[in-house]
Design an enzyme around this catalytic site. Sequence first.
Site: not given
Lengths: 329, 584
Positions: B429-431
């Site tokens: 997550y978050e890229g």
Amino acid sequence: MLSDIKRHSQPILKNASAALWDIGDGVACFEFTSKMNSLDSDTMQLLQKSILTVSKSYAALVIYTDANNFSAGANLGLAMFAANIAAWPEIAKIVAAGQQAYKALKYSPFPVVSAPCGMALGGGCEILLHCDAVQAHIETYTGLVEVGVGLVPAWGGCKEMLHRWSTNPKHPRGPMPGSAKAFELISTATVSKSAEEARSNMVLRDTDGITMNRYRLLSDAKQKALSLVADYQAPQAPTFHLPGPSAKAAFTMAVDGFVRSGKATKHDRVVSMAVADILSGGAKADPTVEQSEDEILALERKTFMKIIRHPDSLERVEHILLTSKPLRN
Amino acid sequence: MQFVLYELLQADKLTSLPGFAEASRDLVEPVLAAAATFNQEVVFPLNRSGDEEGCTLKDGVVSTPKGFKEAYQLLCQGGWTAFSCDAKYGGMNMPKSIHSMVEEMLCSANLSFGMYAGLSYGAYHAIHAFASSSLKDQFLPKLVDGSWSGTMCLTEPHCGTDLGLCRTKAVLQADGSYAISGSKIFISAGDHDLTDNVIHLVLARTPEAVAGIKGISLFVVPKYSLDQQGEAGESNRVVCSALEQKMGIKASSTCTMNFENSQGWLVGDLGKGMQGMFVMMNRARLAVSMQGIGLCEISYQGAVEYAKNRLQGRSLTGAKHPDKAADPIIVHPDVRRMLMTMRAYTEGCRAFGAWVSQEFDYSTNHGDKARRDSAAEFVQLTTPIVKSLFTDIAFECTNLGVQVLGGHGFVRESGMEQYVRDCRITQIYEGTNGIQALDLIGRKLPDKAGRNLRRFFHPVQEYIEQHIANPELTEFIQPLSKAFIRLQQATGQVAVTGMSNPEEAAGVASEYLKLFGLVALAFMWCRMAEIALQKTAADNSGFYDAKLKTGRFYMQKILPQSSSLFASIMAGGKSLMALDEEQF
């Protein structure tokens, strides 16, 4: 034009930044092929190779490009990237490689003629200074502009300008006048606005030729090179008597005056002092003691490696890369 | 943490920055101690039970595991939700670099629980940076005191990494608000029973917006509309329709959120939604890096405790505890290898992460613009590195933690396998970590003619030049210097190939990021060793001696990975793309 030659032949040598062509009558032509004809380690490598090849199989060399601009100098993008990652030894290598290639060009056993047109700046000007002769197009803009990007000429430009002005019979003799004139031109990044003006700045000599017709430039340069072939002898290595710290003090006073009157910036002063270090012959220079060409080249390298680490110089290089305009910091 | 903050990074000097006058060591040390106690006594005991119980969705209402609500109230009462927020809205104005330490502890104790407060910080910062003053006044005080929480609503069923494909609609209403309609998935803390309201920051597209990323805008959409008093009122037609069943962080509610003509307000300008989202995202990426360190630390603690107490076999050099039936497994070299790897990584990452966080503080609060800018460039460069490196390392370390416990690590009771499962999402997550690597080579390297790089390479080079002749530091500086030269060469290679063949550079991006990260940790270890060398003689606690020994381990046993990474980077990416699609 070189494009006529290219139509029916292959280059003798070639890499990503330059090529060497056979232009007939025993003359070879060294061509810059990189983007904007910028100069990098590939250029220097091929130049060294070309000197060997021409020594063996040709009578003379012409340095020429069909492009509108001869060369605006070193590849600043690469230098900037190397500086950003603190690859100082790599930068030092490029500086040394340029000095060695230009020196090899100067002392090669055959005549070398450069044929600039448009911009011949920085390293593109320094290569002219190392040739036996120049055949310039009338619209040639040339000069040592390194200080504009916070750097100093270090491919032998300072050394050659010192030599030319110190040995100019029309100019006062002695260690100081030659240094002072070279300082005036280099510290202000003076660009000659024509081939004629380049003569008065001594980037061109009286014996160098000027061509009016752009399409005749290569042919004129070739003829000039051929005219030098008979009994050609490479130049003698010059020696220098440089004025030392007293000259640097004088240069400093002059620059401080410009800073006070607002004509020069804080970093102009820093870069000018770096130029002064070279042109005065260094902190230990004594007008009575002879210095060799290699000593001046070493001084160029040392000074260049110091100034390129200055954050304000890096700001200048970065600014010109991002905006194509000089930064007055 | 004290060592990193005050001996390595001289965090005392933060008090001279505007806004941080109160962040003195006298205040920070007891605050960190209080955070440790709170997390140890209140949050950590809910970690295993929260994982077993998970979140539930019944009749449209999401419930968190038993004990979470009470713990969350204590979190708010302790002021932990207000820690680095603006005093104007009730915050404590503490520096990010101190807050990062608190985040590490929270995520160490209970990653799922930490998510709720973490997402609120993201929402707080986006509103604080871009929203109108009336929206700030409406939403920020409640986010700061923790009575409301926040989310980031980006992902939709058909778009994750490529947010330009976003379909959620925002239609302008007569009163200037927008009617938001659409569906968002994978929304952490999307709905729960911890707070009175949930404030969603939603990416959506107005009807006239251009296609792609430039047509995306950011809206603030509360779960409950605000009444006259500014409190949570009527339902705003924001509904959680499903909870994801996940591999880890089971006590964090991961929701599918449906917006049905929900009232929302524009944050920032139309078409500039990604700008606001990146404010949240970049902070969130730094926060995820802290999650990585937190998981490394807790797994290490569990593994050490077990290795000291588990009696199995004898040391290869003879019994070390002849009074016992067998030696504890910590005597065995292979167990040491695992523990030392975990320790060296954790302490190195903590130091590097703190450096990045401190520069973040300089980028926001320093009085001199040039210093703010250079700090911001450093943070931009290092954010993808710390996010990706720390979470990849955390996955390796939590796995090693299981391995130290052997069969006992594999069963749920020990709690060690939960860290592996919880950790797995941090790499996604978050890229994803692959996206971080592309961000590093595609954006951060070439930006401003490579200026961002200067903020890392120059201090490291200067440090090497300054200390290379120090014989006491040779065993640290020499390997750093060699690895640094490899990083310089690899950077040149990636930059040159990136210009002519982006696919070739992208093929080595992940390896390049890891090489960069390992060199950064080596630099931090050199600096820590330099301090430890000065203090070890007068230290009876063994703290500095342990630092030196751990630093040596890093240089001798972990940093050599830089050689193989370098070889792989220089080999390029051609072999990745050689097979035709049909051959797969």
